[in-house]
Design a protein around this motif. Sequence first.
Motif, PDB file in Angstrom:
ATOM      1  N   ARG A  87       4.882   4.874   2.793  1.00 43.56           N
ATOM      2  CA  ARG A  87       5.904   5.651   3.616  1.00 43.56           C
ATOM      3  C   ARG A  87       5.453   6.771   4.339  1.00 43.56           C
ATOM      4  O   ARG A  87       5.977   7.150   5.507  1.00 43.56           O
ATOM      5  CB  ARG A  87       6.904   6.264   2.662  1.00 43.56           C
ATOM      6  CG  ARG A  87       7.646   5.399   1.743  1.00 43.56           C
ATOM      7  CD  ARG A  87       9.079   5.042   2.197  1.00 43.56           C
ATOM      8  NE  ARG A  87       9.828   6.279   2.706  1.00 43.56           N
ATOM      9  CZ  ARG A  87      10.718   6.445   1.848  1.00 43.56           C
ATOM     10  NH1 ARG A  87      11.218   6.062   1.062  1.00 43.56           N
ATOM     11  NH2 ARG A  87      11.561   7.601   2.703  1.00 43.56           N
ATOM     12  N   TRP A 119       3.164   2.931  -2.480  1.00 46.25           N
ATOM     13  CA  TRP A 119       4.609   3.085  -1.574  1.00 46.25           C
ATOM     14  C   TRP A 119       4.769   4.038  -1.024  1.00 46.25           C
ATOM     15  O   TRP A 119       5.166   4.332   0.088  1.00 46.25           O
ATOM     16  CB  TRP A 119       5.768   2.725  -2.564  1.00 46.25           C
ATOM     17  CG  TRP A 119       7.004   2.682  -2.138  1.00 46.25           C
ATOM     18  CD1 TRP A 119       7.709   1.946  -1.210  1.00 46.25           C
ATOM     19  CD2 TRP A 119       8.056   3.773  -2.357  1.00 46.25           C
ATOM     20  NE1 TRP A 119       8.855   2.282  -0.670  1.00 46.25           N
ATOM     21  CE2 TRP A 119       9.262   3.523  -1.464  1.00 46.25           C
ATOM     22  CE3 TRP A 119       8.058   4.884  -3.052  1.00 46.25           C
ATOM     23  CZ2 TRP A 119      10.148   4.283  -1.286  1.00 46.25           C
ATOM     24  CZ3 TRP A 119       9.128   5.654  -3.006  1.00 46.25           C
ATOM     25  CH2 TRP A 119      10.068   5.488  -1.881  1.00 46.25           C
ATOM     26  N   ARG A 135       1.965   1.002  -8.092  1.00 43.79           N
ATOM     27  CA  ARG A 135       2.523   0.382  -6.749  1.00 43.79           C
ATOM     28  C   ARG A 135       3.569   1.595  -6.282  1.00 43.79           C
ATOM     29  O   ARG A 135       3.649   1.794  -5.153  1.00 43.79           O
ATOM     30  CB  ARG A 135       3.780  -0.581  -7.431  1.00 43.79           C
ATOM     31  CG  ARG A 135       3.127  -1.886  -7.709  1.00 43.79           C
ATOM     32  CD  ARG A 135       4.065  -3.046  -8.164  1.00 43.79           C
ATOM     33  NE  ARG A 135       3.358  -4.180  -8.421  1.00 43.79           N
ATOM     34  CZ  ARG A 135       3.401  -5.136  -7.669  1.00 43.79           C
ATOM     35  NH1 ARG A 135       4.119  -5.058  -6.612  1.00 43.79           N
ATOM     36  NH2 ARG A 135       2.839  -6.361  -7.947  1.00 43.79           N
TER      37      ARG A 135
END
Length: 201
Positions: free
Chosen positions: A177, A173, A169
């Motif tokens: 981004r 992530w 995760r």
Amino acid sequence: MRAISGLWRWRHNPLRRGTDLAESWVALVALLLVLVAAPVVGSVVGSVAQDALQRSVRDQRQDRHPVTATVVRGLERLTVEPDPETSSGREVRSRVVADWTGPDGTRQHAAVTCALRNPRPGDRFPLWTDRHGRITARPLDAATAATHAVLAGLGASALTAGAVEGIRRLIVWRMVRRRYARWDQAWDRAGPDWGRTGTGS
């Protein structure tokens, strides 16, 4: 399965971005680690815990001995939480002054707790002591030790799976981004001319 289908879906897709493929690969690697590494870690931890606990069982059985104590006089009755390995409800136990002989032949006289409901002088009850006759806890049972080892293995396996999923995760992530940052840069470059007639001609 979603990781495998994601890889297959992005294989020849003309809209595929590098990050889409990377996310699918990260998901597939995480899935393989959960299916392979987590059980291996759980098995190793459970095996190590089993060896250590069974060694402790053997040591305790050598160092702890059952003796029979004799009540000299009663002191008080107690309601206590029982040993979880031996019973399930609350127990009424009694505090008495008792005499017993240790495994090494030494005579002992002390206040102890026993399972007698109404102790009278001369009543006898079992007691666990060390080799010198000092009171000690009941030795660990082999079946209880095995249960603890299994629980340790399951816990280690679950922690490993959780750590792998957490890392996956975090990686995804960061990829998202970075993708949003690239979109913002692209919009900033296109922004001043957006919507103007004749732009780019």
